[in-house]
Enzyme design. Structure first.
Site, PDB file in Angstrom:
ATOM      1  N   ASP A  39      21.551 -26.502  -8.969  1.00 60.84           N
ATOM      2  CA  ASP A  39      20.562 -25.443  -9.146  1.00 60.84           C
ATOM      3  C   ASP A  39      21.172 -24.433 -10.101  1.00 60.84           C
ATOM      4  O   ASP A  39      22.345 -24.546 -10.485  1.00 60.84           O
ATOM      5  CB  ASP A  39      20.175 -24.805  -7.809  1.00 60.84           C
ATOM      6  CG  ASP A  39      18.703 -24.413  -7.757  1.00 60.84           C
ATOM      7  OD1 ASP A  39      18.265 -23.694  -8.680  1.00 60.84           O
ATOM      8  OD2 ASP A  39      17.993 -24.824  -6.811  1.00 60.84           O
ATOM      9  N   VAL A  64      18.957 -27.716 -15.916  1.00 57.79           N
ATOM     10  CA  VAL A  64      18.575 -29.094 -16.219  1.00 57.79           C
ATOM     11  C   VAL A  64      17.922 -29.233 -17.586  1.00 57.79           C
ATOM     12  O   VAL A  64      17.795 -30.356 -18.100  1.00 57.79           O
ATOM     13  CB  VAL A  64      17.657 -29.690 -15.135  1.00 57.79           C
ATOM     14  CG1 VAL A  64      18.370 -29.762 -13.795  1.00 57.79           C
ATOM     15  CG2 VAL A  64      16.358 -28.904 -15.019  1.00 57.79           C
ATOM     16  N   SER A 142       3.293 -33.638  -9.697  1.00 57.99           N
ATOM     17  CA  SER A 142       2.313 -32.703  -9.150  1.00 57.99           C
ATOM     18  C   SER A 142       0.925 -33.276  -9.351  1.00 57.99           C
ATOM     19  O   SER A 142       0.662 -33.966 -10.343  1.00 57.99           O
ATOM     20  CB  SER A 142       2.405 -31.343  -9.844  1.00 57.99           C
ATOM     21  OG  SER A 142       1.333 -30.491  -9.452  1.00 57.99           O
ATOM     22  N   TYR A 155       2.128 -26.022 -17.271  1.00 59.25           N
ATOM     23  CA  TYR A 155       2.611 -26.694 -16.067  1.00 59.25           C
ATOM     24  C   TYR A 155       1.976 -28.076 -15.950  1.00 59.25           C
ATOM     25  O   TYR A 155       2.660 -29.067 -15.658  1.00 59.25           O
ATOM     26  CB  TYR A 155       2.295 -25.845 -14.837  1.00 59.25           C
ATOM     27  CG  TYR A 155       2.876 -26.383 -13.556  1.00 59.25           C
ATOM     28  CD1 TYR A 155       4.191 -26.090 -13.186  1.00 59.25           C
ATOM     29  CD2 TYR A 155       2.134 -27.200 -12.708  1.00 59.25           C
ATOM     30  CE1 TYR A 155       4.734 -26.579 -12.015  1.00 59.25           C
ATOM     31  CE2 TYR A 155       2.671 -27.701 -11.542  1.00 59.25           C
ATOM     32  CZ  TYR A 155       3.965 -27.383 -11.190  1.00 59.25           C
ATOM     33  OH  TYR A 155       4.507 -27.888 -10.025  1.00 59.25           O
ATOM     34  N   LYS A 159       3.988 -31.759 -15.882  1.00 61.58           N
ATOM     35  CA  LYS A 159       3.920 -32.704 -14.765  1.00 61.58           C
ATOM     36  C   LYS A 159       3.193 -33.991 -15.150  1.00 61.58           C
ATOM     37  O   LYS A 159       3.489 -35.054 -14.602  1.00 61.58           O
ATOM     38  CB  LYS A 159       3.253 -32.039 -13.563  1.00 61.58           C
ATOM     39  CG  LYS A 159       4.102 -30.919 -12.946  1.00 61.58           C
ATOM     40  CD  LYS A 159       5.447 -31.426 -12.459  1.00 61.58           C
ATOM     41  CE  LYS A 159       6.230 -30.360 -11.713  1.00 61.58           C
ATOM     42  NZ  LYS A 159       7.515 -30.840 -11.171  1.00 61.58           N
TER      43      LYS A 159
END
Length: 277
Positions: A39, A64, A142, A155, A159
């Site tokens: 993280d 990441v 998602s 977003y 996804k």
């Protein structure tokens, strides 16, 4: 059980300091697995590791979106454990933006949500194949990447990319000689996490907890499911199925884009949602 979920083997989880990632870490640790948590914040990672007393846990601060940091994560995991059985590319962020606004947020959301998964797949896949032991790569997608509701286009794009990448990953893995690694697309429903809380301290009645999502993940992995599509306390699997079918029908029936939210199609969609069979 999926053979990757075996005592003594190792799991690498990005976005592992909270939410769905931390719930997965706790579940895998309860199976006797060794855990590598990644993280952004070392402090958050330390707090997460403290919630797994008795487990073998290492923590690696990782952005990441940066390939060099993901490669460092891989090196740390292999140096500590000698191999990786489960890679869970779970790190995510929001909000992004609409089609023509919040360009900087677009870059961050795509960098973490999509490139973070691309980086994880590129960094770990070949090494996991070369182990010639059972493994699994879980990517967190998602429903917004499938039905693409208006609002946060960035977003949705991130996804949707995760979905396409993970489908191709599953195909390539099953056709790669000697590969014993499966791929799974985790598709949570409404889930109460730090990212989705929006300042609320109590879980909304309609949302699932991260533990419920991981219950379904483990069950889906054990059944060798690829699409692990989670309902929640308000949306059933049947409603999800109909929403997904309607979205695909925009193309096959030549309807306007995102017709589910188009006023001329509101009654048709409501009728489709209520239809029997």
């Amino acid at each position: 059980m999926h053979p990757a979920l075996t005592e003594g083997r190792a799991a690498v989880i990005t976005g592992g300091a909270s939410g769905i990632g931390l719930a997965a870490a706790k579940r895998f640790a309860s199976l006797g697995m060794k855990i590598c948590l990644a993280d952004l914040s070392q402090d958050a990672l330390d707090r997460a590791a403290a919630e797994m007393p008795g487990a073998t846990v290492i923590t690696v601060p990782t952005d990441v979106s940066k390939m060099d940091e993901v490669l460092r994560l891989k090196e740390r995991a292999y140096a500590a454990f000698g191999g990786v059985a489960v890679l869970m590319n779970n790190a995510g962020t929001s909000p992004g933006g609409g089609p023509w606004d919040h360009y900087e947020r677009w870059q961050r959301v795509l960098g973490v949500n999509l490139w973070g998964v691309v980086n994880g797949v590129h960094a770990f896949s070949q090494a996991m194949i070369d182990q010639q032991t059972p493994g699994a790569i879980v990517n967190t997608g998602s429903k917004q990447g499938i039905t693409c509701p208006p609002g946060d286009t960035a977003y949705n794009v991130s996804k949707a990319g995760v979905k396409v990448l993970t489908e191709a990953l599953a195909h390539s893995l099953r056709n790669e000689e000697g590969a014993r690694v499966s791929a799974h697309l985790l598709i949570p429903g409404s889930t109460f996490t730090g990212m989705t809380s929006r300042g609320r301290s109590e879980k909304p009645p309609g949302a699932w907890t991260p533990d419920q999502v991981i219950d379904m993940l483990v069950d889906g992995m054990n059944k060798r499911d690829f699409y692990i599509l989670c309902p929640d306390n308000e949306v059933t699997r049947d409603v999800d199925n109909r929403r997904i079918l309607w979205a695909a029908g925009d193309i096959t029936h030549n309807r306007p884009a995102l017709s589910r939210w188009h006023p001329d199609y509101k009654d048709s969609f409501d009728k489709f949602l209520r239809a029997e069979g």
